[in-house]
Design an enzyme around this catalytic site. Sequence first.
Site, PDB file in Angstrom:
ATOM      1  N   THR A  12       0.836  -1.185   0.000  1.00 42.46           N
ATOM      2  CA  THR A  12       0.000   0.000   0.000  1.00 42.46           C
ATOM      3  C   THR A  12       0.874   1.239   0.000  1.00 42.46           C
ATOM      4  OG1 THR A  12      -1.693  -1.163   1.247  1.00 42.46           O
ATOM      5  CG2 THR A  12      -1.823   1.220   1.234  1.00 42.46           C
ATOM      6  N   MET A  13       0.546   2.171  -0.890  1.00 40.05           N
ATOM      7  CA  MET A  13       1.344   3.382  -1.035  1.00 40.05           C
ATOM      8  C   MET A  13       1.099   4.328   0.137  1.00 40.05           C
ATOM      9  SD  MET A  13       1.080   6.331  -3.955  1.00 40.05           S
ATOM     10  CE  MET A  13      -0.618   6.653  -3.565  1.00 40.05           C
ATOM     11  N   PRO A  14       2.132   4.610   0.949  1.00 40.38           N
ATOM     12  CA  PRO A  14       1.970   5.651   1.955  1.00 40.38           C
ATOM     13  C   PRO A  14       2.183   7.018   1.302  1.00 40.38           C
ATOM     14  CG  PRO A  14       4.070   4.537   2.256  1.00 40.38           C
ATOM     15  CD  PRO A  14       3.383   3.884   1.099  1.00 40.38           C
ATOM     16  N   GLU A  15       1.294   7.955   1.603  1.00 38.75           N
ATOM     17  CA  GLU A  15       1.411   9.309   1.073  1.00 38.75           C
ATOM     18  C   GLU A  15       1.457  10.283   2.248  1.00 38.75           C
ATOM     19  OE1 GLU A  15      -0.758  12.268  -2.111  1.00 38.75           O
ATOM     20  OE2 GLU A  15      -0.969  10.097  -2.307  1.00 38.75           O
TER      21      GLU A  15
END
Length: 79
Positions: A12-15
């Site tokens: 999951t892409m952390p932003e």
Amino acid sequence: MPGRDESSREKTMPEITVSMAVGRTDEQKAGMMRDITQALVKNLGVDADAVVIQINEAPLAHKMKGGKTFVERAAAAKK
């Protein structure tokens, strides 16, 4: 998230969004973003390529602390 296994969470892409007053150099901001990226890689187990970081900068006249804008605070500190 419920129902997601550990391997899917790692992908999951952390932003991250950083809000701050203007005034830092591009080199300072790049260094900060590199350090944040490495912290997420280390602590969340994500690939650096998955990390997105955005800096939102506000003019000093548009940011206030203690009832004074940062412009007013800087002027008071010079006195």
